[in-house]
Design a protein around this motif. Structure first.
Motif: not given
Length: 113
Positions: A3, A73, A80, A85, A90
């Motif tokens: 991120i 992040a 998060i 994200a 992710s």
């Protein structure tokens, strides 16, 4: 970590390098595929010692995020926050962890990827 990499659309190269730095120590051959603009790349990775043409499983995602990039992040209340994200950094991390675990547990062979 993913991120925190700035990779807004048309600037995927930093994320391509980050993924390469994850794949190589995890026993993958990596090819960065140039796709036109100076900072646009795809990442192709295959377990070392395998033939990509015999793969049965393809893990696929995009590595760019929509602008604007707004910094690294943040974690707040066990959540998060950061660009990518949810879409899609992710998801990439989850895919990589799943592949590693499946190989480790002998549920798939490296040559399947």
């Amino acid at each position: 970590e993913f991120i925190d990499v700035e990779s807004v659309t048309k600037n995927e190269y930093p994320m391509a390098l980050k993924l390469k730095s994850w794949f190589e120590p995890n026993n993958f051959n990596v090819k960065l595929q140039f796709v036109g603009d100076p900072n646009r790349y795809n990442v192709l990775a295959f377990p070392k010692g395998t033939d990509p043409k015999s793969a049965k499983i393809l893990i696929n995602s995009h590595i760019d995020v929509v602008p604007p990039y707004f910094g690294p992040a943040k974690i707040k209340d066990n959540k998060i926050y950061g660009r990518g994200a949810c879409d899609t950094k992710s998801i990439i991390a989850a895919q990589l962890c799943a592949v590693n675990q499946l190989i480790k547990n002998n549920q798939i062979k490296p040559s399947d990827i």
